[in-house]
Design an enzyme around this catalytic site. Structure first.
Site, PDB file in Angstrom:
ATOM      1  N   TYR B 326      27.990 -51.192 -12.690  1.00  0.00           N
ATOM      2  CA  TYR B 326      28.419 -50.554 -13.700  1.00  0.00           C
ATOM      3  C   TYR B 326      28.771 -49.570 -13.589  1.00  0.00           C
ATOM      4  O   TYR B 326      29.288 -48.525 -14.435  1.00  0.00           O
ATOM      5  CB  TYR B 326      28.278 -51.588 -15.852  1.00  0.00           C
ATOM      6  CG  TYR B 326      28.980 -52.812 -15.124  1.00  0.00           C
ATOM      7  CD1 TYR B 326      30.323 -53.131 -15.359  1.00  0.00           C
ATOM      8  CD2 TYR B 326      27.868 -53.833 -15.562  1.00  0.00           C
ATOM      9  CE1 TYR B 326      30.275 -54.853 -16.115  1.00  0.00           C
ATOM     10  CE2 TYR B 326      27.189 -54.885 -15.535  1.00  0.00           C
ATOM     11  CZ  TYR B 326      29.012 -55.701 -15.493  1.00  0.00           C
ATOM     12  OH  TYR B 326      29.378 -56.608 -16.140  1.00  0.00           O
ATOM     13  N   GLN B 327      28.244 -48.624 -12.524  1.00  0.00           N
ATOM     14  CA  GLN B 327      28.398 -47.582 -11.973  1.00  0.00           C
ATOM     15  C   GLN B 327      28.202 -46.270 -12.727  1.00  0.00           C
ATOM     16  O   GLN B 327      29.263 -45.270 -12.923  1.00  0.00           O
ATOM     17  CB  GLN B 327      30.310 -47.464 -11.709  1.00  0.00           C
ATOM     18  CG  GLN B 327      30.167 -48.543 -10.626  1.00  0.00           C
ATOM     19  CD  GLN B 327      32.428 -48.874 -11.550  1.00  0.00           C
ATOM     20  OE1 GLN B 327      32.972 -50.204 -11.611  1.00  0.00           O
ATOM     21  NE2 GLN B 327      33.403 -47.758  -9.982  1.00  0.00           N
ATOM     22  N   TRP B 332      34.206 -50.131 -22.735  1.00  0.00           N
ATOM     23  CA  TRP B 332      34.709 -49.845 -24.347  1.00  0.00           C
ATOM     24  C   TRP B 332      33.025 -49.724 -25.473  1.00  0.00           C
ATOM     25  O   TRP B 332      33.218 -49.421 -26.520  1.00  0.00           O
ATOM     26  CB  TRP B 332      35.824 -50.542 -24.746  1.00  0.00           C
ATOM     27  CG  TRP B 332      35.647 -52.367 -24.459  1.00  0.00           C
ATOM     28  CD1 TRP B 332      34.834 -53.341 -24.017  1.00  0.00           C
ATOM     29  CD2 TRP B 332      35.613 -53.248 -25.704  1.00  0.00           C
ATOM     30  NE1 TRP B 332      34.107 -53.906 -23.812  1.00  0.00           N
ATOM     31  CE2 TRP B 332      34.397 -54.547 -25.457  1.00  0.00           C
ATOM     32  CE3 TRP B 332      35.624 -53.354 -27.486  1.00  0.00           C
ATOM     33  CZ2 TRP B 332      34.702 -55.502 -26.472  1.00  0.00           C
ATOM     34  CZ3 TRP B 332      35.660 -54.243 -27.930  1.00  0.00           C
ATOM     35  CH2 TRP B 332      34.800 -55.264 -27.694  1.00  0.00           C
ATOM     36  N   GLU B 474      36.905 -62.209 -21.924  1.00  0.00           N
ATOM     37  CA  GLU B 474      37.766 -61.375 -20.975  1.00  0.00           C
ATOM     38  C   GLU B 474      37.845 -63.172 -20.580  1.00  0.00           C
ATOM     39  O   GLU B 474      38.321 -63.069 -18.939  1.00  0.00           O
ATOM     40  CB  GLU B 474      37.020 -61.257 -19.928  1.00  0.00           C
ATOM     41  CG  GLU B 474      36.599 -59.630 -20.742  1.00  0.00           C
ATOM     42  CD  GLU B 474      35.719 -58.536 -19.713  1.00  0.00           C
ATOM     43  OE1 GLU B 474      34.776 -58.871 -19.533  1.00  0.00           O
ATOM     44  OE2 GLU B 474      35.759 -57.462 -20.378  1.00  0.00           O
ATOM     45  N   LYS B 589      34.193 -66.237 -24.414  1.00  0.00           N
ATOM     46  CA  LYS B 589      33.367 -65.357 -23.379  1.00  0.00           C
ATOM     47  C   LYS B 589      32.509 -64.703 -24.799  1.00  0.00           C
ATOM     48  O   LYS B 589      31.113 -65.263 -24.910  1.00  0.00           O
ATOM     49  CB  LYS B 589      33.594 -64.424 -22.859  1.00  0.00           C
ATOM     50  CG  LYS B 589      32.566 -63.277 -21.932  1.00  0.00           C
ATOM     51  CD  LYS B 589      33.155 -62.878 -20.889  1.00  0.00           C
ATOM     52  CE  LYS B 589      32.752 -61.851 -19.973  1.00  0.00           C
ATOM     53  NZ  LYS B 589      33.190 -61.326 -19.243  1.00  0.00           N
ATOM     54  N   GLN B 590      33.514 -64.587 -25.281  1.00  0.00           N
ATOM     55  CA  GLN B 590      32.923 -63.465 -26.664  1.00  0.00           C
ATOM     56  C   GLN B 590      34.058 -63.726 -27.847  1.00  0.00           C
ATOM     57  O   GLN B 590      35.272 -63.722 -26.983  1.00  0.00           O
ATOM     58  CB  GLN B 590      32.651 -61.836 -27.139  1.00  0.00           C
ATOM     59  CG  GLN B 590      34.293 -61.020 -25.985  1.00  0.00           C
ATOM     60  CD  GLN B 590      33.089 -60.122 -26.422  1.00  0.00           C
ATOM     61  OE1 GLN B 590      32.876 -59.364 -24.599  1.00  0.00           O
ATOM     62  NE2 GLN B 590      32.611 -59.033 -27.014  1.00  0.00           N
TER      63      GLN B 590
END
Lengths: 764, 764
Positions: B326-327, B332, B474, B589-590
């Site tokens: 994740y860089q 968010w 997502e 997903k959520q």
């Protein structure tokens, strides 16, 4: 294949590999039924079929509402001794199968040697009557070339194939007044279908005869003992009737067969031929200098015609009546590919097709409502009621075996403007104001209302947009401001405003009634006007003149179809949505902008040219609709060689079996590509002859293919019949002496008013 | 694992299978660097890493701009005789690895027997300094339990792993003034990173010492000959500096290490501990009655803190600094999961995080422009510049191996309103008007402008809509009017209108400057007002009170996650876009609506309850963000058991290795789920303690978990420090005596103004 008369297609050797295709190519039909050009003794496994319009039904467990393949009333098996006469047994000499396109006749003529040495000549001719569309008629002549015992089994074979499951829940067969009858009821809607069959036999008497009932079959079994050169002729008359059309299909069928047998084969044929003569009188296209082109033109006109219901307001199926694929249902092809030929040759048939869209308006209203809109959102796949027949899941991801949610049914909204396009084409060509009052206006208003409910306004850009679309190019779903859709939508809204104005002025009572029916108000018309004015229309780029197919198209990877093809993991993969190889590229199934330019005369030549040259190399032609449109625009933009290549592609898709797919994993995918057939007419008339409809007549800017010496055809324009003769040097347009007014004709020498009986000739 | 003090996590046996996870769980860090809790002798293959913030760089051929894993300056290998001391060789006795969370110390203590029979005791302690964030400090003590020859290799190991390719194009290492130095330059941006290392050795002298240079390594090699019970202590001080932060990272690094060696380990540690004391003084959450909960609370606070840069305005990475996944970039989650804890405990840190969004405004402007919008569209994956780091293709279709075009970067627009949410939360809690003037207002205006450019107006419905979205859930891309997005967007627009009004009234010059910078006009504000007023907000169904997650959600197939899971062909398949098993179902997903209700206090209890009960069974929790939000809302809606179950899920994701994936096909997928860690604080404070921010203070409606006897914590609200003590019977809120004003506190007994030093106790 060869031709003798320019009207027939002759096959001199039989290929088992081609039987799916030849079954379609040699088919006969009359717009009510399509009877595949198969052999008399064949059964379901060789795709014998008689598809009948207006018999939509959904078999149990299927997601497809499709036309029924009805029992085969012409089923005839001949046993020579103990051996079944067949292309696959014994030895066939002088094989001859032919389609006579002038009169819609399927012919078969063979000499057949049994393994036991028996020699039999067989000659069969059949047609689907144009004078009584319920009738299939056959003449079956067998001649013994030495003494032989024959067993002939002929009757009704109900063991037909159906691509998505059984459509009949009951098969009742019996003999009645020397006729064989099979009554069937469909599974879903309980439609009654009746097959009645009668025979008339001439020649030596049968030594025995019996009626045999087998599972889903009722047959006559005759035994003949023939001396050398004795001949038996069996005339069969079969009716196919159903209670979606007729109140009493049983009585009607029996009556039709009884009367038909009384008239006899020759009389029935001669009445049938008169109808065909009347058709070709206007519809024939004569090409000299290229016999192949001549036969291809006629083949495609023939197939277009027999695919098209003329007895009622019903749709033209995307595979006509050649098979069950595409559900015998209308797609947008009907308006954009099939309708024009009828508009300009047999407007009364065209009127039926456009009236069909009015008849199905409630289905379109239901679809709009179901999806949260109002007005009329026409079905992507439209059968009898106009309700959407297209399932949510169409393609299967061959890599996962999982169905793909395609959005043809909900995002391909151009279908509604396309219907308006068709109505307008018919109206402009015929000036049939009565049609507009009775049918057209209501549809146009409801489509405008649908567009009101579908567009979005971007306040910051002061423009309307249309979001989440699928254009004719089905590889790119979920796009915004698809040029084709937006232009056609604006066209529709403008026509709604125009017709509303004309009604307000001239027909206030009819308008008032329509406003009651549709719920539109003067405010609605203001909305149509505003949207038409502010709808975003992607413009030709000022530098390149290319119109972007949809927002962001130019940003996609710019590769060519061949490169994208190499990225396939499985050659059967769908290239488009959601994750196919073309999705993130500029590669198109068919080019929406080219399609737009083909329909709209309003773009200048340099725009046509620039767009053709941009989109052509990026188009994969994954749709059979694509080549003809490319031919048309290539022809208009001075690309004669490409125009001809695409013309050949379009016109040979079926006859040369050039379609991408015929069979896949045992599934039948054949049938006639009806839109391509209609497209061939468009290429010749709009492309090569350069026809353009003017306000009061017609214009021609021809670009005759190099190999063609002359081209002649007739059109009906603004209620005037005109004949066009085109050579390499000049063009002449004759106004038929029966015309009631002069007609405006524009040729290279200028615009003239041509009086009935006059000829206007111009150099090219 | 166990704990002795409630502050430590102790591992008494080593499991090779868990080394990815334990490397993360035992890590140390300081928001500048994250040093994984691995063993001193380990190398790249065991995921040793020191991830340093603000070192984003893209390795050649990669599509990922990520933080560098820098060379390991603590690398230390001990050879006992010829044998490498290792968990995998010889025999480890009295294994002990511990994380001291109170002081951010990683400890290791073992007795090790070589195969040759040598017995060595090793005790190691290390920390990433909180008083000088560039320093890694280690104390390495080895004791011989009989005569033994040791070879110690310690220095800088540059052979580090990097998940997406090499980040350094040059490695220059040398000795300078008794320090080892390695200078590196990154591949893409040529960032200079310097590792400097020094040692101080006490105990018996080495019999030999040398500097050894190997590929990407510079090491000191000492040989010790120790008598029984002789002990050698090596103190290592390592600096990590780079020129994105410091002008002269080499000189600075050498200075830091030199000074550090002078101070010595104990002094460095004591300064470091003072800083930790200051942190925990406000941040500790004390739970009695449930030691597991106590340790989990501290673990998650600890991980949240060490993940968060405090020295500059930089993002909190979705895996903190625990790895490169994740860089190291903000999502968010930063605003919705990580920010609140800092807002209410260390507002100066929170201020850095929100200021970071202002620092990256230009990146957000560039992203908006690139996608055809204006204003600020924040990056889904935001590093140093705020330019979008998320690639177009993220997931791979495991069935085809083909990359999937996910639209996290372009359709998940809620990120921009989320940034405003974060700003507003900080501003509301702190009243930091200066921040608003300097940073907040500009961001809020630019997000409002982005929304103006993004919304569509449906004239026929007289409402604005937001089309083609991806919400936090997502699995459902390409949806319209996502409730979460629409509500948050309206929230953002309202705040823009409000702040504009306040500036116009009080700070006309600043407003004028902001208008110049942003290009907004009084007309813009009218647009914000109109959109805020007319934006479509899906309302609770009048009957069921359920809010539809997006248009058409209720029409999707209503199944449960377990059923959908059974449709997987491959367990690694992505469930979402474009053709995953959840797409056409209501499985989430959520749950976006639950997330919305967790953020917004404006919905009545019955709506919370109805939505929780509707969405909870349909949620798969494919995101580590999901459980904590469910715990929070479950707690608020009287579902104490589910609340506690979800609390446990959220708080143990890392410590119990309960994450769905740790390794996949050899790829490292581990690391700390920073948002889940932040979410644990939310559950305890917002959920169990029922905290709600009021206009002038705070409200508490507790729902203490059954097993907890008491809960106490501190918050900083409206510049007042308050201490909350919660038992099963009552709650008391103490206003810290250092507070400068009274604070409004609402408890069950009513609302009171509590003066500095006062306590307000209420029954529950």
């Amino acid at each position: 294949m060869s031709t003798e008369t320019g009207w027939d297609i002759i096959e001199n050797s039989f290929s088992e590999e081609q039987l799916v295709t030849t079954g379609s190519n040699f088919m006969i039909g009359n717009g009510y039924m399509g009877y595949r050009g198969t052999f008399d003794e064949w059964e379901a496994d060789r795709f014998v079929a008689c598809i009948v319009t207006d018999t939509w039904d959904q078999s149990e467990g299927s997601r497809w509402s499709e036309l029924c393949n009805v029992p085969n009333g012409l089923f005839t098996q001949l046993y020579v001794g103990e051996e079944l006469l067949s292309a696959f047994e014994g030895s066939t000499q002088q094989y001859h199968r032919a389609l006579d396109m002038k009169y819609g006749l399927n012919k078969r003529k063979i000499s057949w040697l049994s393994n036991a040495g028996g020699h039999t000549d067989l000659e069969v001719e059949k047609f689907a009557s144009l004078s009584n569309h319920h009738l299939l008629v056959m003449r079956y002549e067998l001649a013994a070339r030495q003494y032989e015992t024959y067993k002939l089994r002929t009757g009704i074979d109900g063991r037909v194939w159906s691509i998505n499951g059984e459509h009949f829940k009951s098969y009742d067969s019996y003999e009645k007044d020397e006729l064989l009858v099979m009554e069937l009821h469909t599974c879903e809607l309980n439609t009654l279908v009746v097959i009645a069959e009668g025979v008339k036999i001439s020649g030596p008497q049968a030594v025995s005869s019996a009626i045999v009932e087998e599972d889903k079959r009722i047959l006559r079994e005759y035994v003949f003992e023939l001396e050398q050169n004795q001949t038996v002729v069996i005339e069969k008359v079969v009716s196919i009737t159903h209670d979606n059309e007729l109140k009493n299909p049983l009585d009607s069928g029996i009556k039709y067969v009884t009367e038909g047998l009384e008239q006899g084969y020759e009389q029935l044929k001669s009445e049938h031929q008169l109808k065909w003569d009347a058709f070709w009188d206007v519809s024939d296209i004569r090409i000299s200098g290229n016999e192949e082109a001549q036969i291809l033109a006629r083949f495609n006109i023939y197939q277009s015609f027999i695919a098209t219901p003329t007895h009622e307001n019903l749709p033209v199926g995307a595979r006509g009546l050649s098979c069950q694929v595409y559900q015998g249902a209308a797609f947008w092809d009907q308006e954009t590919f099939n309708l024009p030929m009828f508009v300009f040759t047999h407007p009364h048939i065209a009127r039926r097709l456009v009236a069909y869209r009015h008849d199905t308006l409630d289905g379109a209203r239901r679809k709009a409502k179901k999806l949260g809109y109002y007005g009329a959102f026409y079905a992507w796949t439209s059968g009898k009621t106009g309700d959407e027949l297209f399932p949510d899941y169409f393609f299967t991801d061959v890599l996962s075996g999982r169905p793909i949610r395609n959005h043809f049914n909900c995002w391909q909204i151009h279908i509604s403007p396309d219907v308006v396009y068709g109505i307008w084409l018919y109206y402009e060509a015929t000036q049939d104001w009565d049609f507009m009052l009775q049918y057209g206006a209501e549809v146009i208003f409801e489509v405008a209302q649908f567009l009101v409910s579908r567009v979005h306004f971007k306040k910051d850009k002061n423009r309307y947009e249309i979001i989440r679309l699928l254009g004719p190019d089905e590889y790119h779903e979920n796009v915004d401001n698809n040029a084709y859709t937006n232009y056609l939508s604006q066209f529709s809204l403008e026509k709604a405003v125009l017709i509303y104005g004309q009604l307000a002025l001239n027909e206030p009572e009819i308008l008032s009634r329509l406003m009651d029916i549709t719920g539109i108000t003067p405010q609605s018309v203001e909305e149509w006007k505003e949207i038409a004015e502010l709808l975003y229309l992607p413009q030709p780029d000022p530098r390149t003149h290319v119109i972007e197919q949809f927002d962001g198209y130019f940003d996609l990877e710019d590769v060519r179809p061949d490169e994208v093809r190499q990225r396939l993991i499985n050659s059967e993969e769908y290239w488009g949505w959601p994750n196919g190889v073309a999705v993130a590229t500029q590669v198109l199934k068919q080019a929406d902008v080219i399609q737009l330019l083909a329909l709209m005369d309003s773009f200048p030549k340099n725009v046509l040219k620039a767009n053709y040259e941009y989109y052509e190399p990026r188009t994969e032609h994954g749709s059979s609709l694509s080549p003809s449109v490319h031919a048309l625009v290539a022809s208009k933009t001075n690309h004669p060689e490409e125009a001809y290549r695409y013309f050949m592609e379009a016109s040979t898709i079926d006859l040369y079996n050039a379609s991408k797919k015929v069979m896949s994993g045992g599934s039948f995918l054949g049938g006639i590509h009806t839109a391509a057939a209609g497209g061939v007419w468009l290429v010749i008339i709009y492309g090569f002859a350069g026809f353009e409809l003017l306000k009061d007549g017609a214009k021609f800017q021809p670009a005759l293919p190099e190999s063609w010496e002359s081209l002649s055809f007739e059109l009906v324009v603004k209620e005037c019949r005109i004949q066009i003769e085109l050579t390499t040097n000049d063009i002449s347009v004759t106004s038929h002496s029966s015309n009631k007014k002069e007609i405006e004709i524009e040729l290279a020498d200028g615009l003239r008013f041509v009086k009935p009986g006059e000829v206007y000739t111009s150099a090219l």
